[in-house]
Design a protein around this motif. Sequence first.
Motif, short mmCIF file in Angstrom:
data_model
loop_
_atom_site.label_atom_id
_atom_site.label_comp_id
_atom_site.label_asym_id
_atom_site.label_seq_id
_atom_site.Cartn_x
_atom_site.Cartn_y
_atom_site.Cartn_z
N ALA A 188 27.67 93.18 24.09
CA ALA A 188 27.08 94.19 24.98
C ALA A 188 25.65 93.82 25.34
O ALA A 188 24.97 94.54 26.08
N LEU A 189 25.18 92.68 24.80
CA LEU A 189 23.81 92.24 25.09
C LEU A 189 23.68 91.84 26.55
O LEU A 189 24.65 91.41 27.19
N SER A 190 22.46 91.93 27.08
CA SER A 190 22.20 91.43 28.43
C SER A 190 22.25 89.90 28.39
O SER A 190 22.18 89.31 27.30
N ARG A 191 22.34 89.28 29.53
CA ARG A 191 22.41 87.81 29.55
C ARG A 191 21.18 87.15 28.89
O ARG A 191 21.33 86.26 28.06
N PRO A 192 19.94 87.59 29.23
CA PRO A 192 18.77 86.97 28.57
C PRO A 192 18.80 87.15 27.05
O PRO A 192 18.41 86.25 26.30
N GLN A 193 19.27 88.31 26.58
CA GLN A 193 19.35 88.54 25.13
C GLN A 193 20.41 87.63 24.50
O GLN A 193 20.19 87.06 23.42
N ALA A 194 21.56 87.50 25.16
CA ALA A 194 22.62 86.63 24.65
C ALA A 194 22.15 85.18 24.61
O ALA A 194 22.41 84.45 23.65
N GLU A 195 21.44 84.76 25.65
CA GLU A 195 20.88 83.40 25.68
C GLU A 195 19.93 83.21 24.51
O GLU A 195 19.95 82.17 23.83
N ALA A 196 19.08 84.21 24.25
CA ALA A 196 18.09 84.12 23.17
C ALA A 196 18.77 83.96 21.81
O ALA A 196 18.29 83.23 20.95
N VAL A 197 19.90 84.65 21.62
CA VAL A 197 20.64 84.54 20.34
C VAL A 197 21.16 83.11 20.17
O VAL A 197 21.02 82.50 19.11
N ILE A 198 21.75 82.56 21.23
CA ILE A 198 22.30 81.19 21.15
C ILE A 198 21.19 80.17 20.90
O ILE A 198 21.34 79.27 20.08
N VAL A 199 20.06 80.36 21.57
CA VAL A 199 18.91 79.45 21.35
C VAL A 199 18.43 79.55 19.90
O VAL A 199 18.14 78.54 19.25
N ARG A 200 18.36 80.77 19.37
CA ARG A 200 17.94 80.96 17.97
C ARG A 200 18.90 80.25 17.02
O ARG A 200 18.48 79.60 16.06
N LEU A 201 20.19 80.34 17.28
CA LEU A 201 21.19 79.67 16.43
C LEU A 201 21.06 78.15 16.52
O LEU A 201 21.26 77.45 15.53
N LEU A 202 20.70 77.66 17.68
CA LEU A 202 20.46 76.23 17.84
C LEU A 202 19.23 75.79 17.04
O LEU A 202 19.25 74.80 16.32
N LEU A 203 18.15 76.57 17.18
CA LEU A 203 16.89 76.23 16.50
C LEU A 203 17.04 76.28 14.99
O LEU A 203 16.41 75.53 14.26
N GLN A 204 17.88 77.20 14.48
CA GLN A 204 18.05 77.33 13.04
C GLN A 204 19.16 76.43 12.49
O GLN A 204 19.45 76.46 11.30
N GLY A 205 19.80 75.66 13.38
CA GLY A 205 20.77 74.68 12.92
C GLY A 205 22.19 75.19 12.73
O GLY A 205 23.04 74.47 12.21
N TYR A 206 22.46 76.43 13.14
CA TYR A 206 23.83 76.95 13.03
C TYR A 206 24.72 76.37 14.13
O TYR A 206 25.93 76.26 13.97
N LEU A 207 24.12 76.02 15.25
CA LEU A 207 24.81 75.33 16.34
C LEU A 207 24.09 74.02 16.60
O LEU A 207 22.89 73.91 16.36
N ARG A 208 24.83 73.05 17.09
CA ARG A 208 24.17 71.82 17.52
C ARG A 208 24.95 71.18 18.65
O ARG A 208 26.13 71.45 18.82
#
Length: 208
Positions: A188-208
């Motif tokens: 239900a997040l807005s697009r910018p919020q959803a993008e921010a979550v994915i970027v955070r997961l990338l930065l913390q190493g959960y995604l690569r």
Amino acid sequence: MDPEDKSRIHRKWTSNKIQVVVATVAFGMGIDKPDVRFVIHHSISKSIENYYQESGRAGRDDLPADCIVYFGFADIFRISTMVVMENTGQQKLKQMLEYCQNIDRCRRSLMAVHFDEVWDDEGCEQMCDTCRQAKDHVNLDITQHAREVLHVLELAASMDEKLTPLKLLEAWMGRGPAKRRKMIQTTALSRPQAEAVIVRLLLQGYLR
């Protein structure tokens, strides 16, 4: 551009007959024009070192100057493909992304720490955006959002489907094949919020 046109524009810009130049970063190398008031990046630099060099073209006369960086979700992955063959390219891009995503630390202190210098935040004198703006952000636990993102990836893997970051975002937001939409918890997040979550997961190493 033709070399002649490039030289002509360079001369006009140096003599202030032209106020603004839109160029690649190569234009700035070796420039020592003292009264540049703005350096505006249309997307993020490949590294903090690059950004430091490029933004450093502004304000060489010791008068106030502004450095502005615009970047979007897609920029991260476009630049990622450009630096993929460089030894530390991905790591440096990640550092640049962390710098841009920062909302609560003095940017000048982040720059100083990166270059192993000592810096006192008070020395900023509210010259950077984070020091100048009120601390109006809130901390948010994104654990449940992260689980939803990972579930989308696991589902894609089970279907032997590879997802680009953009496709991952679209799927999580409920776009894409109807079959998949029924099987995932859309956000239900807005697009910018959803993008921010994915970027955070990338930065913390959960995604690569």
